[in-house]
Scaffold this motif. Sequence first.
Motif, PDB file in Angstrom:
ATOM      1  N   VAL A  56      23.538  61.123 -16.894  1.00 35.43           N
ATOM      2  CA  VAL A  56      24.617  61.294 -16.221  1.00 35.43           C
ATOM      3  C   VAL A  56      25.180  60.117 -15.445  1.00 35.43           C
ATOM      4  CG1 VAL A  56      23.601  63.733 -15.628  1.00 35.43           C
ATOM      5  CG2 VAL A  56      22.886  61.666 -14.441  1.00 35.43           C
ATOM      6  N   CYS A  57      26.045  60.226 -14.628  1.00 34.73           N
ATOM      7  CA  CYS A  57      26.580  59.064 -14.228  1.00 34.73           C
ATOM      8  C   CYS A  57      25.667  58.084 -13.744  1.00 34.73           C
ATOM      9  CB  CYS A  57      27.773  59.465 -12.957  1.00 34.73           C
ATOM     10  SG  CYS A  57      26.868  60.412 -11.508  1.00 34.73           S
ATOM     11  N   ARG A  58      24.588  58.413 -12.971  1.00 33.30           N
ATOM     12  CA  ARG A  58      23.474  57.386 -12.374  1.00 33.30           C
ATOM     13  C   ARG A  58      23.016  56.647 -13.493  1.00 33.30           C
ATOM     14  NH1 ARG A  58      17.953  57.687 -13.082  1.00 33.30           N
ATOM     15  NH2 ARG A  58      16.669  57.279 -11.478  1.00 33.30           N
ATOM     16  N   ASP A  59      22.737  57.124 -14.823  1.00 33.27           N
ATOM     17  CA  ASP A  59      22.240  56.348 -16.057  1.00 33.27           C
ATOM     18  C   ASP A  59      23.245  55.276 -16.415  1.00 33.27           C
ATOM     19  OD1 ASP A  59      19.745  58.123 -15.848  1.00 33.27           O
ATOM     20  OD2 ASP A  59      21.302  59.868 -16.400  1.00 33.27           O
ATOM     21  N   TYR A  60      24.623  56.179 -16.563  1.00 34.80           N
ATOM     22  CA  TYR A  60      25.636  55.075 -17.084  1.00 34.80           C
ATOM     23  C   TYR A  60      25.989  53.865 -16.198  1.00 34.80           C
ATOM     24  CZ  TYR A  60      27.655  58.568 -20.574  1.00 34.80           C
ATOM     25  OH  TYR A  60      27.833  59.497 -21.507  1.00 34.80           O
ATOM     26  N   ALA A  61      25.825  54.252 -14.877  1.00 33.59           N
ATOM     27  CA  ALA A  61      26.067  52.954 -13.792  1.00 33.59           C
ATOM     28  C   ALA A  61      24.879  51.971 -13.983  1.00 33.59           C
ATOM     29  CB  ALA A  61      25.924  53.407 -12.274  1.00 33.59           C
ATOM     30  N   HIS A  62      23.595  52.698 -13.944  1.00 31.38           N
ATOM     31  CA  HIS A  62      22.496  51.504 -14.444  1.00 31.38           C
ATOM     32  C   HIS A  62      22.700  50.931 -15.592  1.00 31.38           C
ATOM     33  CE1 HIS A  62      19.520  54.231 -11.807  1.00 31.38           C
ATOM     34  NE2 HIS A  62      20.022  53.373 -10.996  1.00 31.38           N
ATOM     35  N   MET A  63      23.248  51.369 -16.814  1.00 32.49           N
ATOM     36  CA  MET A  63      23.183  50.562 -17.965  1.00 32.49           C
ATOM     37  C   MET A  63      24.265  49.410 -17.642  1.00 32.49           C
ATOM     38  SD  MET A  63      21.915  51.322 -20.869  1.00 32.49           S
ATOM     39  CE  MET A  63      21.450  49.628 -20.962  1.00 32.49           C
ATOM     40  N   VAL A  64      25.369  49.866 -17.127  1.00 36.36           N
ATOM     41  CA  VAL A  64      26.270  48.779 -17.030  1.00 36.36           C
ATOM     42  C   VAL A  64      25.745  47.514 -16.169  1.00 36.36           C
ATOM     43  CG1 VAL A  64      28.423  48.367 -16.045  1.00 36.36           C
ATOM     44  CG2 VAL A  64      28.326  50.182 -17.137  1.00 36.36           C
ATOM     45  N   CYS A  65      24.994  48.037 -14.930  1.00 38.54           N
ATOM     46  CA  CYS A  65      24.503  47.094 -14.291  1.00 38.54           C
ATOM     47  C   CYS A  65      23.430  46.057 -14.707  1.00 38.54           C
ATOM     48  CB  CYS A  65      23.655  47.734 -13.020  1.00 38.54           C
ATOM     49  SG  CYS A  65      24.736  48.358 -11.759  1.00 38.54           S
TER      50      CYS A  65
END
Length: 258
Positions: free
Chosen positions: A165-174
Amino acid sequence: MKIQIDVAMEYDLSGDMRACLAVEAAKTPVQTVLSEELSLPGATLTRTAGEAGLGQRIWVAMSAPRMSLRYSATAEITRDNSPLENFALTPRHELPGEVMTFLRPSRYCQSDMFPAFVARRFGEIEGGAKVAAMRDWVREEMTYVPGTSNATTTVIDTFAAREGVCRDYAHMVCALARAADIPARYCSVYGIGVEPPDFHAVAQVYLGGAWHVVDATGMCEPDQVAVISVGRDACDVAFMETSDPAGLIEQSVSVRPA
């Protein structure tokens, strides 16, 4: 762009009946809160500064177990919506001290595991173009699947599963950005177009001397989000933290053009 935010939260608290909340839109040079109202009957409130000095945390002490919160705000977003490719990398030795922490690995973003992959996949791209390529890779490689991750899921798990979900997408970009020596932080936001409607997560990267929003889910443009709080990863920006169990009764988040 002006956006209207409406939040309703109802929980049963236990133990000492205290909670730490991060629900108010932050006040920044590119995000003006034109009006806001917070209702928490039966609560004593104490405010503290949020991570990186952005936004506020609200400590809530309830006189009874039931916590009923209503928050509404109108915010005007003037954030730069220019393509990431327009912005240059800020050399490490020129970074402000408060930005340096967002180069380092964190609990959910083990960026030190990704330098070799980043060098192979994005090695010949520079600056904002590299971040744009990372964003596009995450968007293309991952599938948005609610319920596939939880509070223990790290970016290593997400990289293997290629879903979340969005949490995981943001972690991946970071994680990818930090592995390329580009500061990146996790942001809790209110965003127009989020499906299903809820608190949303995006990344911010530091390029050209400023922070820029990156939403790899593709749901929101930079001028369509109101930042609530920022941190190294999801561990730093929970909308509610309690020492004792809290039971969800009802929760809704609505974000629309004002």
